[in-house]
Design an enzyme around this catalytic site. Structure first.
Site, PDB file in Angstrom:
ATOM      1  N   GLY A  79       0.846  -1.186   0.000  1.00 45.06           N
ATOM      2  CA  GLY A  79       0.000   0.000   0.000  1.00 45.06           C
ATOM      3  C   GLY A  79       0.877   1.230   0.000  1.00 45.06           C
ATOM      4  N   LYS A  80       0.295   2.365  -0.143  1.00 49.27           N
ATOM      5  CA  LYS A  80       1.057   3.609  -0.145  1.00 49.27           C
ATOM      6  C   LYS A  80       0.087   4.739   0.128  1.00 49.27           C
ATOM      7  CE  LYS A  80       5.330   5.030  -1.165  1.00 49.27           C
ATOM      8  NZ  LYS A  80       6.594   4.371  -0.873  1.00 49.27           N
TER       9      LYS A  80
END
Ligand code: NAD
Length: 369
Positions: A79-80
């Site tokens: 994720g980011k």
């Protein structure tokens, strides 16, 4: 098109599973969280603060984290997050706290530091929601930039990759684009193994000395003046000129897409270790492969930081983190370059194959395929 060069419209069987736009009128927070794939476990990925960070960029980086974490054998997905703001702005602490509150319910995403954020930001997030990596030591963190976790991993990758392309570290001439947290530690660990730093750059310029540059002295110079570009160390050049210099190992450790069709043919290095994320275009990577230049892709070579963060998250020690980085990066570099050679794939295609096999296996176990 490689998996990390997709845009959000190119979603596939792996993700993204969630794309969340954050807006808080009270604090002025505007942000994005992309949770790409959590089959291997809760997603770990950095929080990037920049005025121009976009949803597509966050998605590309989230996918890169899915692949990086899977390749690194971590029980974490990818994720980011992005916060659309100037990291030097005075309201940064308010925005970070607002960001933490906004992601409270996204408990399959564990934030870490990235461009524009640091251990202080992670401490604020941890204070709000009890989950973050890259924490200060007093909060149980392993200071990955202080110990040079990513640069250490690059040196480990270099040792293994050198066997595939005939580059021995003893006496190897190294050029580093971006003498920052990743670049200067990579230079230090490579010099400890007998390599010679011949060039380095930052936003202030570049420096070249065919007889070698003392890494400790150059780090002090950068600390003192803010740039490596001092005539005291050799010939000063523009940052762009670094790519065409005579060297054995080139480490791009700054911005995306800095190796492209217009400079790929000028590269003389026989080995490229991708310290930065997505530092070469897909076209440039193909051109380099055809010319026989060995490239260790970003999410294999620069996984030291996230391996360190994952060890921290699970309560491990600095010694355990260092041992894990060495073992995993050596093993992955060997496997990727072996597949690339035996199956006639680019190293990136081989790395994506390796990582997606692991994600797909995790999805099958969870009945999600
Ligand atoms: P940093 O800000 O500490 O260092 C970046 C350096 O690059 C600075 O010295 C800057 O002056 C220089 N730079 C910026 N633009 C440049 C340009 N156009 N030409 C030459 N030099 C330029 O950042 P960092 O933590 O070292 O991260 C560098 C890259 O590595 C980023 O792409 C980051 O996403 C990636 N990365 C970092 C880590 C980590 O552990 N820090 C882990 C994996 C990947």
């Amino acid at each position: 098109m490689s998996a990390t060069q997709r845009s959000l419209n190119d979603y596939d069987q792996f993700g993204p599973s969630k794309v969340v736009q954050l807006f808080d009128p009270h604090s002025g927070l505007r942000g994005i969280v992309v949770i790409d794939n959590v089959a291997c476990g809760p997603a770990i990925g950095g929080v990037r603060m920049a005025v121009d960070v976009s949803t597509d960029e966050v998605f590309r980086l989230a996918r890169a984290m899915t692949l990086k974490n899977a390749a690194a054998g971590l029980a974490h997905g990818g994720g980011k997050a992005g916060i659309v703001a100037d990291p030097k702005a005075a309201d940064k602490p308010t925005l970070i706290r607002a960001f933490a509150r906004a992601i409270r319910s996204l408990d399959e995403y564990i934030p870490g530091p990235d461009m524009g954020t640091d251990e202080r930001c992670m401490a604020t997030i941890y204070d709000e929601i009890d989950r973050a990596v890259g924490l200060p030591r007093v909060l149980g963190g392993i200071p990955l930039d202080e110990i040079g976790a990513t640069g250490f991993g690059l040196a480990e990758a270099a040792e293994v990759a050198g066997e595939f392309c005939g580059v021995s570290l003893r006496g190897a001439r190294v050029a580093i684009e971006g003498f920052g947290n990743v670049g200067r530690h990579a230079a230090r660990f490579l010099a400890e193994r007998g390599a010679l730093l011949v060039a380095a750059s930052d936003t202030g310029g570049a420096i070249y000395n065919r007889n070698g540059i003392d890494v400790a002295r150059l780090s002090e110079e950068k600390q003192r003046t803010g740039s490596v570009a001092s005539a005291a160390f050799g010939q000063t050049l523009s940052p762009a000129e670094l790519f065409g210099l005579d060297c054995d190992i080139l480490i791009p450790a700054a911005r995306p897409d800095c190796i492209h069709r217009d400079n790929a043919t000028a590269i003389k290095a026989r080995l490229i270790l991708q310290g930065a994320n997505i530092p070469a275009t897909a076209e440039a990577e193909s051109m380099l492969h055809e010319r026989g230049v060995c490239v260790v892709p970003d999410f294999i070579a620069n996984a030291g930081g996230v391996i360190c963060a994952a060890v921290e998250y699970h309560g491990g020690t600095q010694e355990q983190a260092v041992a894990r980085i060495a073992e995993q990066i050596r093993c992955n570099t060997r496997e990727v370059l072996r597949r690339s050679r035996d199956e006639r794939l680019t190293p990136r295609a081989a790395a994506v194959e390796l990582a997606t096999e692991r994600v797909a296996a995790a999805m099958r176990y969870r009945g999600r395929s």
